[in-house]
Design a protein around this motif. Structure first.
Motif, PDB file in Angstrom:
ATOM      1  N   MET A  61      56.473  36.792  20.142  1.00 45.12           N
ATOM      2  CA  MET A  61      55.383  36.617  21.078  1.00 45.12           C
ATOM      3  C   MET A  61      54.873  37.984  21.501  1.00 45.12           C
ATOM      4  N   ALA A  62      53.601  38.217  21.304  1.00 48.09           N
ATOM      5  CA  ALA A  62      53.015  39.504  21.653  1.00 48.09           C
ATOM      6  C   ALA A  62      51.677  39.271  22.325  1.00 48.09           C
ATOM      7  N   GLU A  63      51.482  39.893  23.472  1.00 46.38           N
ATOM      8  CA  GLU A  63      50.248  39.728  24.230  1.00 46.38           C
ATOM      9  C   GLU A  63      49.706  41.091  24.629  1.00 46.38           C
ATOM     10  N   THR A  64      48.396  41.166  24.729  1.00 47.06           N
ATOM     11  CA  THR A  64      47.765  42.350  25.288  1.00 47.06           C
ATOM     12  C   THR A  64      47.129  41.950  26.601  1.00 47.06           C
ATOM     13  N   ALA A  65      47.239  42.787  27.597  1.00 52.62           N
ATOM     14  CA  ALA A  65      46.800  42.398  28.936  1.00 52.62           C
ATOM     15  C   ALA A  65      45.930  43.473  29.568  1.00 52.62           C
ATOM     16  N   PRO A  66      44.772  43.759  28.967  1.00 51.76           N
ATOM     17  CA  PRO A  66      43.888  44.746  29.572  1.00 51.76           C
ATOM     18  C   PRO A  66      43.223  44.190  30.828  1.00 51.76           C
ATOM     19  N   ALA A  67      42.816  45.071  31.714  1.00 48.82           N
ATOM     20  CA  ALA A  67      42.077  44.682  32.927  1.00 48.82           C
ATOM     21  C   ALA A  67      42.803  43.625  33.746  1.00 48.82           C
ATOM     22  N   LEU A  68      44.122  43.703  33.810  1.00 48.09           N
ATOM     23  CA  LEU A  68      44.890  42.703  34.564  1.00 48.09           C
ATOM     24  C   LEU A  68      44.486  42.598  36.032  1.00 48.09           C
ATOM     25  N   PRO A  69      44.285  43.704  36.752  1.00 48.92           N
ATOM     26  CA  PRO A  69      43.935  43.571  38.168  1.00 48.92           C
ATOM     27  C   PRO A  69      42.674  42.752  38.398  1.00 48.92           C
ATOM     28  N   GLY A  70      41.725  42.845  37.461  1.00 48.91           N
ATOM     29  CA  GLY A  70      40.493  42.081  37.608  1.00 48.91           C
ATOM     30  C   GLY A  70      40.698  40.596  37.457  1.00 48.91           C
ATOM     31  N   ARG A  71      41.804  40.194  36.841  1.00 47.68           N
ATOM     32  CA  ARG A  71      42.086  38.780  36.623  1.00 47.68           C
ATOM     33  C   ARG A  71      43.082  38.222  37.632  1.00 47.68           C
ATOM     34  N   THR A  72      44.097  39.008  37.964  1.00 50.09           N
ATOM     35  CA  THR A  72      45.165  38.493  38.818  1.00 50.09           C
ATOM     36  C   THR A  72      45.028  38.887  40.288  1.00 50.09           C
ATOM     37  N   ALA A  73      44.332  39.986  40.572  1.00 50.86           N
ATOM     38  CA  ALA A  73      44.200  40.435  41.962  1.00 50.86           C
ATOM     39  C   ALA A  73      42.871  41.150  42.172  1.00 50.86           C
ATOM     40  N   PRO A  74      41.737  40.466  41.915  1.00 47.25           N
ATOM     41  CA  PRO A  74      40.438  41.140  42.021  1.00 47.25           C
ATOM     42  C   PRO A  74      40.114  41.646  43.416  1.00 47.25           C
ATOM     43  N   GLU A  75      40.577  40.938  44.442  1.00 48.51           N
ATOM     44  CA  GLU A  75      40.277  41.380  45.806  1.00 48.51           C
ATOM     45  C   GLU A  75      40.943  42.719  46.104  1.00 48.51           C
ATOM     46  N   THR A  76      42.219  42.817  45.790  1.00 41.95           N
ATOM     47  CA  THR A  76      42.922  44.080  46.023  1.00 41.95           C
ATOM     48  C   THR A  76      42.338  45.190  45.160  1.00 41.95           C
ATOM     49  N   ALA A  77      42.125  44.889  43.874  1.00 44.05           N
ATOM     50  CA  ALA A  77      41.599  45.903  42.957  1.00 44.05           C
ATOM     51  C   ALA A  77      40.207  46.353  43.379  1.00 44.05           C
ATOM     52  N   GLY A  78      39.390  45.421  43.851  1.00 40.99           N
ATOM     53  CA  GLY A  78      38.042  45.772  44.300  1.00 40.99           C
ATOM     54  C   GLY A  78      38.057  46.655  45.533  1.00 40.99           C
ATOM     55  N   ARG A  79      38.962  46.363  46.461  1.00 43.07           N
ATOM     56  CA  ARG A  79      39.070  47.190  47.670  1.00 43.07           C
ATOM     57  C   ARG A  79      39.528  48.603  47.326  1.00 43.07           C
ATOM     58  N   ILE A  80      40.485  48.696  46.404  1.00 43.36           N
ATOM     59  CA  ILE A  80      40.977  50.013  45.988  1.00 43.36           C
ATOM     60  C   ILE A  80      39.844  50.822  45.364  1.00 43.36           C
ATOM     61  N   LEU A  81      39.042  50.182  44.515  1.00 43.77           N
ATOM     62  CA  LEU A  81      37.942  50.876  43.862  1.00 43.77           C
ATOM     63  C   LEU A  81      36.890  51.312  44.880  1.00 43.77           C
ATOM     64  N   ALA A  82      36.555  50.425  45.810  1.00 46.56           N
ATOM     65  CA  ALA A  82      35.553  50.767  46.831  1.00 46.56           C
ATOM     66  C   ALA A  82      36.011  51.958  47.668  1.00 46.56           C
ATOM     67  N   GLN A  83      37.285  52.002  48.001  1.00 49.73           N
ATOM     68  CA  GLN A  83      37.812  53.129  48.770  1.00 49.73           C
ATOM     69  C   GLN A  83      37.736  54.415  47.970  1.00 49.73           C
ATOM     70  N   THR A  84      38.019  54.328  46.677  1.00 49.00           N
ATOM     71  CA  THR A  84      37.940  55.510  45.811  1.00 49.00           C
ATOM     72  C   THR A  84      36.508  56.004  45.715  1.00 49.00           C
ATOM     73  N   VAL A  85      35.576  55.087  45.542  1.00 45.30           N
ATOM     74  CA  VAL A  85      34.157  55.466  45.463  1.00 45.30           C
ATOM     75  C   VAL A  85      33.725  56.152  46.756  1.00 45.30           C
TER      76      VAL A  85
END
Length: 270
Positions: free
Chosen positions: A238-262
C-alpha cells in the motif's frame, strides 16, 4: 502601505486559501480572488500583493486551482506583475525573481508542519489494521516536517526511527530518545518497519529495497516524491501520496497560519 488601504489578490488554491481570505479581510485588508471561487475575476494589475497558493503549481505551467479547475498560466501571471507589487508563492519562484517563497520561512513552514503531521497520522490510522502505539515507523528526513511528525508519532507510543544526514540531526534525534539511521544507508538492507513516512523531495528508496521491505504501508508527504509510488503498488504494497494535506484535513488552521504569515511579510515591508 497602510493595511486597510492595501489590496491583496488571492490567485487559485484550495479551502485554506478561502480561510486565509477571510482572515486577511478581518485584519482590514481588501481581498480579491482569481480562480478561488467560480466566476471570480480579481484584477491582478491593481493589487498591491499577489498571494499564490500552497503549492503555487503542480505542473510548473499553471497555478494550482483545485476548487475551480480554471486554467491560469504562470506565464500570464508573471507578465502581469509590476515592480511595485509584493508577490508571495509556495515552492515556486517566477523567472523574473519577483517573488517571496513563504514556504522557506520557518515561521510558516514549522507551524504548517503541525496540521500536515496530524493529517498524516490520521491517514495512517485509517489505512492500517493496527495501532500506531507500539508500531515500528520510519520517518525519512529530519527537516521541519520530519521533526514535527517524529515528535507526534513518539507521543502516540510509536517506536520511531528517523533517517537523517547531518551529525547535528543525529544528536537531536538521539536526545529525543528515538532511533537513528543514515539516509544514505537505507538501501541495501531490509526496511523492517510497519509504516514508512517520506518527507524528503528526492527518491531515496530503490526498487530492490522496496521489494525486500517488510513494510506494507508507505506514505509520501514530500512535494516531489520520495519513492516510486507506482512500483511500490505494483509489488503489492500500500503506497499513498499525500500532498497538500493541511488543505484537506485542517483548512481552517492552515488558512490562519498562512494569513498570519502574509501579514508578517506585508508589515515588514511597510
Amino acid at each position: 502601505f497602510v493595511g486597510e488601504f492595501m489590496k491583496i489578490t488571492v490567485i487559485g488554491g484550495d479551502m485554506r486559501m478561502r480561510v486565509a481570505k477571510k482572515e486577511l479581510e478581518a485584519k482590514g485588508y481588501e481581498v480579491d480572488t482569481l480562480g478561488l471561487f467560480e466566476g471570480d475575476n480579481g484584477n491582478v494589475k491593481t493589487s498591491d500583493v499577489l498571494l499564490l497558493p500552497v503549492p503555487t503549481t503542480k505542473d510548473r505551467v499553471n497555478v494550482f486551482t483545485p476548487l475551480t479547475g480554471r486554467l491560469i498560466p504562470l506565464e500570464w501571471v508573471e507578465n502581469k506583475i509590476t515592480h511595485r507589487q509584493t508577490v508571495l508563492c509556495c515552492n515556486y519562484t517566477f523567472k523574473n525573481g519577483k517573488c517571496t517563497d513563504y514556504n522557506l520561512m520557518d515561521s510558516y513552514a514549522l507551524l504548517n508542519a503541525v496540521p500536515t503531521a496530524e493529517g498524516a497520522i490520521k491517514w495512517a490510522i485509517e489505512k492500517t489494521p493496527f495501532t500506531l502505539w507500539d508500531a515500528k515507523v520510519l520517518v525519512i528526513g529530519y527537516g521541519r516536517m520530519g521533526k514535527i511528525l517524529a515528535d507526534r508519532l513518539k507521543a502516540l507510543g510509536s517506536k520511531v526511527t528517523v533517517s537523517a544526514r547531518k551529525s547535528a540531526d543525529f544528536a537531536l534525534i538521539t536526545a529525543f530518545n528515538m532511533e537513528t539511521v543514515s539516509t544514505n544507508s537505507l538501501n541495501g538492507g531490509i526496511l523492517d518497519y510497519d509504516i514508512v513516512f517520506s518527507t524528503v523531495d528526492v527518491n531515496v528508496l530503490d526498487k530492490e529495497t522496496l521489494k525486500k521491505s517488510t513494510c506494507n504501508f508507505f506514505l509520501d508527504l514530500s512535494s516531489l516524491g520520495g519513492f516510486d509510488l507506482e512500483y511500490t503498488r505494483s509489488i503489492g504494497k500500500m503506497a499513498e501520496t499525500a500532498p497538500a494535506l493541511p488543505g484537506r484535513t485542517a483548512p481552517e488552521t492552515a488558512g490562519r497560519i498562512l494569513a498570519q504569515t502574509v501579514t508578517e511579510i506585508i508589515t515588514s515591508k511597510e
